[in-house]
Design a protein around this motif. Structure first.
Motif, mmCIF file in Angstrom:
data_model
loop_
_atom_site.group_PDB
_atom_site.id
_atom_site.type_symbol
_atom_site.label_atom_id
_atom_site.label_comp_id
_atom_site.label_asym_id
_atom_site.label_seq_id
_atom_site.Cartn_x
_atom_site.Cartn_y
_atom_site.Cartn_z
ATOM 1 N N ALA A 114 4.439 1.475 -3.441
ATOM 2 C CA ALA A 114 3.972 1.417 -4.837
ATOM 3 C C ALA A 114 3.149 2.644 -5.207
ATOM 4 C CB ALA A 114 3.117 0.157 -5.034
ATOM 5 N N ILE A 115 2.627 3.380 -4.191
ATOM 6 C CA ILE A 115 1.734 4.511 -4.498
ATOM 7 C C ILE A 115 2.585 5.757 -4.668
ATOM 8 C CG2 ILE A 115 -0.169 5.946 -3.696
ATOM 9 C CD1 ILE A 115 -1.167 3.604 -2.075
ATOM 10 N N GLU A 116 2.977 6.044 -5.957
ATOM 11 C CA GLU A 116 3.646 7.321 -6.210
ATOM 12 C C GLU A 116 4.842 7.521 -5.299
ATOM 13 O OE1 GLU A 116 -0.832 8.951 -7.026
ATOM 14 O OE2 GLU A 116 0.445 10.021 -5.611
ATOM 15 N N GLY A 117 5.547 6.364 -4.919
ATOM 16 C CA GLY A 117 6.813 6.558 -4.220
ATOM 17 C C GLY A 117 6.654 7.240 -2.881
ATOM 18 N N ARG A 118 5.508 6.987 -2.204
ATOM 19 C CA ARG A 118 5.390 7.592 -0.855
ATOM 20 C C ARG A 118 6.549 7.079 -0.021
ATOM 21 N NH1 ARG A 118 0.813 10.362 -0.011
ATOM 22 N NH2 ARG A 118 -0.730 10.137 -1.615
ATOM 23 N N ALA A 119 6.924 7.842 0.982
ATOM 24 C CA ALA A 119 8.133 7.554 1.791
ATOM 25 C C ALA A 119 8.160 6.070 2.165
ATOM 26 C CB ALA A 119 8.113 8.426 3.040
ATOM 27 N N GLN A 120 9.269 5.429 1.810
ATOM 28 C CA GLN A 120 9.425 3.993 2.127
ATOM 29 C C GLN A 120 9.746 3.874 3.614
ATOM 30 O OE1 GLN A 120 9.559 1.304 -0.115
ATOM 31 N NE2 GLN A 120 9.245 2.383 -2.037
ATOM 32 N N THR A 121 8.798 4.193 4.450
ATOM 33 C CA THR A 121 9.073 4.122 5.873
ATOM 34 C C THR A 121 7.993 3.262 6.508
ATOM 35 O OG1 THR A 121 8.881 5.321 7.928
ATOM 36 C CG2 THR A 121 7.803 6.312 6.046
ATOM 37 N N SER A 122 8.347 2.663 7.646
ATOM 38 C CA SER A 122 7.322 1.795 8.257
ATOM 39 C C SER A 122 6.320 2.606 9.064
ATOM 40 C CB SER A 122 8.010 0.797 9.194
ATOM 41 O OG SER A 122 8.565 1.514 10.267
ATOM 42 N N LYS A 123 6.584 3.907 9.266
ATOM 43 C CA LYS A 123 5.636 4.713 10.037
ATOM 44 C C LYS A 123 4.574 5.277 9.101
ATOM 45 C CE LYS A 123 8.358 4.393 13.727
ATOM 46 N NZ LYS A 123 8.011 3.616 14.956
ATOM 47 N N GLN A 124 3.310 5.130 9.500
ATOM 48 C CA GLN A 124 2.247 5.571 8.615
ATOM 49 C C GLN A 124 1.287 6.547 9.255
ATOM 50 O OE1 GLN A 124 1.674 1.508 7.604
ATOM 51 N NE2 GLN A 124 3.793 1.957 7.148
ATOM 52 N N SER A 125 0.797 7.460 8.402
ATOM 53 C CA SER A 125 -0.191 8.436 8.866
ATOM 54 C C SER A 125 -1.562 8.069 8.312
ATOM 55 C CB SER A 125 0.184 9.827 8.367
ATOM 56 O OG SER A 125 0.170 9.861 6.940
ATOM 57 N N ILE A 126 -2.568 8.215 9.157
ATOM 58 C CA ILE A 126 -3.957 7.980 8.758
ATOM 59 C C ILE A 126 -4.710 9.291 8.952
ATOM 60 C CG2 ILE A 126 -6.040 6.603 9.171
ATOM 61 C CD1 ILE A 126 -3.614 4.911 10.923
ATOM 62 N N ALA A 127 -5.267 9.795 7.867
ATOM 63 C CA ALA A 127 -6.030 11.049 7.953
ATOM 64 C C ALA A 127 -7.356 10.770 8.653
ATOM 65 C CB ALA A 127 -6.260 11.613 6.561
ATOM 66 N N HIS A 128 -7.482 11.288 9.879
ATOM 67 C CA HIS A 128 -8.623 11.015 10.772
ATOM 68 C C HIS A 128 -9.874 11.700 10.240
ATOM 69 C CE1 HIS A 128 -10.775 11.761 14.752
ATOM 70 N NE2 HIS A 128 -10.721 10.447 14.650
ATOM 71 N N ARG A 129 -10.797 10.916 9.679
ATOM 72 C CA ARG A 129 -12.001 11.426 9.038
ATOM 73 C C ARG A 129 -11.643 12.309 7.831
ATOM 74 N NH1 ARG A 129 -15.027 13.385 14.698
ATOM 75 N NH2 ARG A 129 -14.314 11.621 15.937
ATOM 76 N N GLY A 130 -10.468 12.056 7.216
ATOM 77 C CA GLY A 130 -9.896 12.931 6.204
ATOM 78 C C GLY A 130 -9.043 13.980 6.893
ATOM 79 N N ALA A 131 -8.624 15.004 6.150
ATOM 80 C CA ALA A 131 -7.845 16.090 6.771
ATOM 81 C C ALA A 131 -8.833 16.985 7.509
ATOM 82 C CB ALA A 131 -7.068 16.850 5.704
ATOM 83 N N SER A 132 -9.406 16.415 8.606
ATOM 84 C CA SER A 132 -10.552 17.067 9.272
ATOM 85 C C SER A 132 -10.162 18.265 10.117
ATOM 86 C CB SER A 132 -11.286 16.022 10.123
ATOM 87 O OG SER A 132 -10.393 15.409 11.033
ATOM 88 N N GLY A 133 -8.854 18.565 10.179
ATOM 89 C CA GLY A 133 -8.438 19.798 10.843
ATOM 90 C C GLY A 133 -8.622 21.011 9.939
ATOM 91 N N SER A 134 -8.749 20.742 8.629
ATOM 92 C CA SER A 134 -8.805 21.856 7.662
ATOM 93 C C SER A 134 -10.019 21.819 6.745
ATOM 94 C CB SER A 134 -7.538 21.815 6.786
ATOM 95 O OG SER A 134 -6.386 21.698 7.581
#
Ligand code: G3P
Ligand code: CA
Length: 316
Positions: free
Chosen positions: A20-40
């Motif tokens: 429902a959120i802006e058509g994000r990929a309809q996939t069962s695999k999900q990414s969680i931004a660890h502390r946000g995009a804390s690499g950048s």
């Protein structure tokens, strides 16, 4: 293959909500931004959370601490000195208490010794890179306002026992903020999925009762018990487990065991700047997602998340 109804329903809730959120990929695999995009960008700042959303993260993580005036703020450590300039601003306010496993020698400035007004005087950006000078730590409410409707929220109840030892009920403070924002309501979960996480079993058992509509995962650190007997116990109060990468690499069968018990499996932490045996972090994530079958993972670099396996994602 037997797939427990609870597991499919948990995944279904997530996939539909994410779709429902802006058509994000309809996939069962999900990414969680660890502390946000804390690499950048500096962890737990508006810059890190906004970049995570730009990079298409399904969820943005908040590690939660509590200030002296009982405000929930987004910070990983129980102390302020690693990610702020507290030593400069409050040199005489180092904490007298012995700190658990922070692993760093020298004085500590405990989050819970400072009011929100004092925390907001601190610079939470220049330690990471001078270009982020002036960045502030976020309150949980500010994180909700920033992320809501754009991605999911993934709050971690950090060190509830530390706060309990200081007479503070962190879980109650958390439940109150969630309810005040109506985040547990099915309508809200459709546009802003929420998943609660903690290493603390007592905390997860409590939110299972207080916020039953919200999925919750028990984090398991390296060396933790991931036997089938333990997983059966966890499945009684959690909807998922969060074992480290090394626990899964050491016992890949725990993924099927967890799925058969109706639980999702979410692992951590995948970092582009970490030296591993994989050609790059994308190949490492691909291996855990598409070979080992985990459902989601925490990464500092959401822009590297492989939505599906591609040819050059061969791990070795
Ligand atoms: O919350 C998942 C993972 O982030 C746990 O480790 O120490 O980064 O909170 P930590
Ligand atoms: Ca965390």
């Amino acid at each position: 293959m037997f797939i427990d109804a609870r597991f499919t329903s948990a995944l279904l809730v997530l996939a539909v909500a994410l779709g429902a959120i802006e058509g994000r990929a309809q996939t069962s695999k999900q990414s969680i931004a660890h502390r946000g995009a804390s690499g950048s960008a500096p962890e737990h700042t508006a810059a890190a959370y906004s970049l995570a959303i730009e990079q298409g993260a399904n969820f943005v993580e908040q590690d939660l601490g509590v200030t002296r005036d009982n405000q929930l703020i987004c910070i990983h450590d129980d102390t302020l000195e690693r990610t702020t300039n507290v030593a400069e601003v409050f040199p005489a306010r180092a904490s007298k208490v012995e700190m658990r496993g922070e692993g760093r020698q020298g004085p500590h400035w405990l989050v819970n010794d400072f009011t929100l007004e004092e925390v907001k005087r601190l610079d939470a950006g220049k330690w990471f890179d001078p270009k982020f000078a002036g960045a502030k730590l976020l309150t949980f409410q500010e994180a909700i306002d920033l992320v809501k409707g754009k991605a999911g929220l993934y709050p971690e109840l950090k060190s509830p026992q530390l706060y309990k030892s200081r007479g503070i009920d962190q879980v109650k403070l958390f439940v109150d903020v969630v309810r005040k924002n109506g985040l547990e309501k099915p309508e809200s979960l459709k546009t802003t999925p929420v998943i609660i996480q903690s290493f603390d079993e007592e905390a997860i058992r409590r939110v299972a009762k207080d916020l039953p509509t919200i999925p919750r995962i028990l984090l398991i650190d390296t060396g933790g018990d991931v036997s089938d007997a333990r997983l059966r116990e966890i499945a009684k109060f959690a909807t998922g487990v969060g074992p480290t990468k090394s626990l899964i690499a050491g016992r890949p069968a725990l993924v099927k065991s967890s799925h058969d018990l109706g639980m999702t499996v979410t692992s951590w932490t995948f970092r582009a700047n970490e030296k591993t045996s994989y050609p790059n972090v994308r190949a490492e994530m691909s291996h855990f997602l598409y070979d080992l079958g985990i459902d989601a993972l925490f990464t500092n670099d959401p822009d590297q998340f492989p939505r599906q396996r591609t040819q050059n994602d061969r791990p070795f």
